[in-house]
Scaffold this motif. Structure first.
Motif: not given
Lengths: 232, 130
Positions: A69, A71-72, A75-76, A80, B109, B112-113
């Motif tokens: 979670a 790491q997600t 990544k976001y 951005k 992942q 989700a993105l």
């Protein structure tokens, strides 16, 4: 100097009771922070409650665990192009009032700041087993990496851009907090600790029984040793 | 030194094991043929089936092998070989599962993105229509 952009990552698994108060207390600190909740396949109303607050949310299709979670979220933050990412727990044990201080401590020579319960004497009362575990991990990290990290299990962290990019590529999944410290130290990243107060869990009970705690302790110790032997 | 148990593989046992290993090989080949088993994964299984067949066809080979490594009871040497083979196969599976877990995580992942990006675009489209 232009202000740095900040992304607050909140990994949440079944936290419908506490998530909105965590979000609103972050908003009270500063409106400048962008908040993103990582809904880690929750079975409860975490998704709906978060959407009502108008906060950004990433919904994982199934439960990946805290490592996947976070790491997600990283990544976001990388996609951005945020300068700074802050990891805050959704259960309310991290007081958002520390965020500005933690960010301020992330100076140009530091790659990650950990909000630590154990640098100064705080009101935080951990169980005996937890304190024992944290002492063992702390010494293992000192032994393998040559640096003393007092609170290696704290998930209250601030990352700079370089660290975000690195962790997006290699983030440990099983015991991410202590393992990521070893990984980062071994790759020459600079980690600093800043004292914070932590609340007891606002809602819900910790599911860790003494036997489980011992088991975790052993597996985390092994994980730290294995991590320190990995080749890069 | 030979043990009296050395000749315990009777003709009947031999026949039985030959039939058994041929059956095993047929099952493996059939699984590959129907594409239930990827060729890459099946190599280890084929090797193991072949090994069992060779040992049952030429049981002197088994005797000399068990003598060589110092096992008195020849069938125990066969068990040893089989257990080592099974261990290699399950190790291979652990590696494969770890790889798949990592890939599934990456996909979740990314998914989700992408979902959030799509949601944002949809909302923008709806508000601009109004």
């Amino acid at each position: 100097m232009t202000k740095k952009s900040v992304c607050i990552i909140i990994p949440a698994y079944n936290e419908e009771k506490s998530i909105s108060s965590v979000i609103s207390s972050i908003r009270k600190i500063s409106r400048r922070y962008d908040v993103i909740v990582i809904n880690d396949g929750s079975d409860d109303k975490t998704k709906e409650v978060t959407e009502q607050t108008g906060t950004g949310i990433l919904n994982l299709s199934f439960n990946l665990g805290i490592g996947g979670a976070v790491q997600t979220g990283l990544k976001y933050a990388l996609a951005k192009d945020y300068d700074i990412a802050v990891q805050v727990d959704a259960d309310g044990q991290h007081d958002p009032r520390h965020i500005p201080q933690l960010i301020a401590d992330l100076d140009s020579g530091t790659d990650m700041v950990i909000g630590s319960r154990f640098i100064n004497k705080t009101n935080y009362k951990a169980s005996f087993l937890r304190r024992l575990g944290i002492t063992i991990f702390s010494n293992l990290i000192l032994f393998t990496c040559g640096k003393k990290i007092f609170d290696s299990t704290s998930g209250y962290r601030v990352f700079n851009k370089k660290t975000i990019a690195f962790l997006v590529r290699n983030y440990p999944i099983d015991f991410p907090e202590p393992e990521s410290i070893v990984k980062l130290l071994r790759n020459g990243f600079v980690i600093k600790e800043t004292p914070v107060e932590m609340n007891r869990r606002a809602t819900g009970e910790s599911s860790v029984t003494p036997l489980k705690a011992l088991y975790f302790m052993a597996s985390i110790s092994v994980a730290i040793l294995i991590e320190s032997m990995k080749k890069y | 030194m030979y043990s009296i148990l050395d000749n315990s593989l009777t003709l009947r046992t031999q026949l039985f094991s030959i039939v058994g290993s041929i059956l095993l090989l047929l099952i493996i080949i059939n699984l590959i043929r129907r594409e239930y088993l990827k060729e890459g994964y099946s190599l280890l299984w084929l090797l193991m089936g072949g090994l069992v067949l060779i040992f049952s066809l030429f049981n002197e080979l088994l005797f000399s092998f068990s003598n060589f490594i110092g096992i008195d009871y020849a069938p125990a040497a066969l068990f040893l070989v089989l257990i080592i083979g099974l261990m290699l196969i399950s190790m291979h599976f652990s590696v494969a599962i770890s790889k798949h877990e990592k890939r599934i995580k990456e996909l979740a992942q990314e998914n989700a993105l992408l979902k959030s990006m799509l949601n944002k675009k949809e909302r923008k489209r709806k508000t601009s229509k109004k």
